[in-house]
Motif scaffolding. Sequence first.
Motif, PDB file in Angstrom:
ATOM      1  N   SER A  13       0.983  -1.265   0.024  1.00 50.79           N
ATOM      2  CA  SER A  13      -0.143  -0.244   0.101  1.00 50.79           C
ATOM      3  C   SER A  13       0.894   1.436  -0.054  1.00 50.79           C
ATOM      4  O   SER A  13       2.010   1.292   0.385  1.00 50.79           O
ATOM      5  CB  SER A  13      -0.900  -0.066   0.993  1.00 50.79           C
ATOM      6  OG  SER A  13      -0.411   0.212   2.383  1.00 50.79           O
ATOM      7  N   LEU A  16       2.726   3.782  -4.804  1.00 51.46           N
ATOM      8  CA  LEU A  16       2.904   2.813  -6.085  1.00 51.46           C
ATOM      9  C   LEU A  16       1.957   2.180  -6.296  1.00 51.46           C
ATOM     10  O   LEU A  16       1.717   1.414  -7.489  1.00 51.46           O
ATOM     11  CB  LEU A  16       4.377   2.326  -6.102  1.00 51.46           C
ATOM     12  CG  LEU A  16       5.728   2.667  -6.153  1.00 51.46           C
ATOM     13  CD1 LEU A  16       6.835   2.060  -5.590  1.00 51.46           C
ATOM     14  CD2 LEU A  16       5.719   3.190  -7.516  1.00 51.46           C
ATOM     15  N   ASP A  54       7.751  -1.234  -0.416  1.00 51.02           N
ATOM     16  CA  ASP A  54       8.616  -0.949  -1.744  1.00 51.02           C
ATOM     17  C   ASP A  54      10.116  -1.216  -1.350  1.00 51.02           C
ATOM     18  O   ASP A  54      10.771  -1.566  -2.213  1.00 51.02           O
ATOM     19  CB  ASP A  54       8.260   0.534  -2.177  1.00 51.02           C
ATOM     20  CG  ASP A  54       8.852   1.683  -1.481  1.00 51.02           C
ATOM     21  OD1 ASP A  54       9.187   1.422   0.019  1.00 51.02           O
ATOM     22  OD2 ASP A  54       8.936   2.664  -1.568  1.00 51.02           O
TER      23      ASP A  54
HETATM   24  P1  ATP Z   1       6.111   1.542   2.037  1.00 52.74           P
HETATM   25  O1  ATP Z   1       5.427   1.234   3.155  1.00 52.74           O
HETATM   26  O2  ATP Z   1       6.093   0.557   0.905  1.00 52.74           O
HETATM   27  O3  ATP Z   1       7.536   1.418   2.340  1.00 52.74           O
HETATM   28  P2  ATP Z   1       6.898   4.270   1.796  1.00 52.74           P
HETATM   29  O4  ATP Z   1       5.974   5.201   2.692  1.00 52.74           O
HETATM   30  O5  ATP Z   1       8.374   4.158   1.744  1.00 52.74           O
HETATM   31  O6  ATP Z   1       6.026   2.909   1.480  1.00 52.74           O
HETATM   32  P3  ATP Z   1       5.187   5.921  -0.232  1.00 52.74           P
HETATM   33  O7  ATP Z   1       5.105   7.078   0.264  1.00 52.74           O
HETATM   34  O8  ATP Z   1       4.090   4.959  -0.664  1.00 52.74           O
HETATM   35  O9  ATP Z   1       6.845   5.052   0.050  1.00 52.74           O
HETATM   36  O10 ATP Z   1       6.130   6.016  -1.822  1.00 52.74           O
HETATM   37  C1  ATP Z   1       6.532   5.025  -2.647  1.00 52.74           C
HETATM   38  C2  ATP Z   1       7.358   5.435  -3.992  1.00 52.74           C
HETATM   39  O11 ATP Z   1       6.284   6.553  -4.716  1.00 52.74           O
HETATM   40  C3  ATP Z   1       8.263   6.418  -3.618  1.00 52.74           C
HETATM   41  O12 ATP Z   1       9.404   5.794  -3.222  1.00 52.74           O
HETATM   42  C4  ATP Z   1       8.431   7.310  -4.945  1.00 52.74           C
HETATM   43  O13 ATP Z   1       9.071   6.332  -5.829  1.00 52.74           O
HETATM   44  C5  ATP Z   1       7.059   7.454  -5.131  1.00 52.74           C
HETATM   45  N1  ATP Z   1       6.496   8.799  -4.594  1.00 52.74           N
HETATM   46  C6  ATP Z   1       6.833   9.238  -3.501  1.00 52.74           C
HETATM   47  N2  ATP Z   1       6.392  10.587  -3.495  1.00 52.74           N
HETATM   48  C7  ATP Z   1       5.536  10.640  -4.565  1.00 52.74           C
HETATM   49  C8  ATP Z   1       4.554  11.784  -4.721  1.00 52.74           C
HETATM   50  N3  ATP Z   1       4.360  12.613  -4.095  1.00 52.74           N
HETATM   51  N4  ATP Z   1       3.899  11.747  -6.107  1.00 52.74           N
HETATM   52  C9  ATP Z   1       4.127  10.583  -6.783  1.00 52.74           C
HETATM   53  N5  ATP Z   1       5.027   9.476  -6.453  1.00 52.74           N
HETATM   54  C10 ATP Z   1       5.858   9.809  -5.432  1.00 52.74           C
END
Ligand code: ATP
Length: 298
Positions: A13, A16, A54
């Motif tokens: 979740s 992505l 991710d």
């Molecule tokens: P996880 O729990 O899977 O580790 P996370 O909190 O590390 O999730 P997310 O915030 O869901 O990551 O972001 C996942 C990816 O989406 C980021 O690594 C980046 O590639 C992309 N991303 C981050 N911010 C944005 C944004 N504002 N708009 C679009 N894509 C983004």
Amino acid sequence: MKTARLRIAIQKSGRLNNDSMDLLYKCGLKLRPTQSSLFCHVENLPIDILFIRDDDIPTLVMDGVCDIGIVGENVLLEQSLGYLEAGNKKDYIVAKQLGFSRCRLSIAIAQDKPYVNSASLNGLRIATSYPNIVRNYLSNNNVNAEIMMISGSVEITPGLDMADAICDLVSTGRTLEEHNLKEVEQVLKSQAVLIKSTLALNPQKEETFDLLLRRIESVLKAQESKYIMFHAPKTSLPSIKELLPGCESPTIMQLEGSDDKVAVHVVSSEGVFWVTLEKLKHAGASSILVLPIEKMLN
Ligand code: ATP
Ligand code: MG
């Protein structure tokens, strides 16, 4: 004999997940409802989906636990730099850039701090969740700065005097603004990519991968393309054609009851903006329709 199933790693979740799942649906994958939130069986193709954080996607693909995965270039580069530093070799290929989850990894400092160029970062302490990428950037730009690794809420560190600068993901820049920070250097531009293990897949999996990649390419191409229809005087056709780059040989049909006007149907592979439509109208086109294309196979 049981068919070998291609295993795909997708973010469980987060930012992505939606676009990754949407892409797989558009490629025709039908998922079997399951109790497990970690694993999903695709009904109509020999594919299984594994839902994970991710950060774990590059490692699982490089280790061959999953055959392919969808991940942001930012996470991929950070982890592969770590892998290389630990003396391992890169064990994945980027099979396709997917065009979604676009963002940039940027350095930001307090709005009221003076900034000239990257040399202004010398001696600063930079908070980031991307230590490997930042270290690489600093050494490529001959900057001597301290890196402070922090796994989340990086943007609050300058306000708490924990750091002088941050290096974090930016999309609109609103979060930076809310924390009185200004973007001063762009370190990386990122989007989601499909990665594949370099370990040899068995022939059945390779066949499934080729089919999926062809479908992904069709979906991406169809998303960019539009079907355009309009009426135009025959004499305007040369100037109209110049307004439609990325369009291959249009279909031109005679309009009943009109000797000088024709109907033109054409596929544009570059998207169509309002400005182009206004220019078409100015060149003599009328009854202009722009339609989305759902699927495309060349
Ligand atoms: P996880 O729990 O899977 O580790 P996370 O909190 O590390 O999730 P997310 O915030 O869901 O990551 O972001 C996942 C990816 O989406 C980021 O690594 C980046 O590639 C992309 N991303 C981050 N911010 C944005 C944004 N504002 N708009 C679009 N894509 C983004
Ligand atoms: Mg993560």
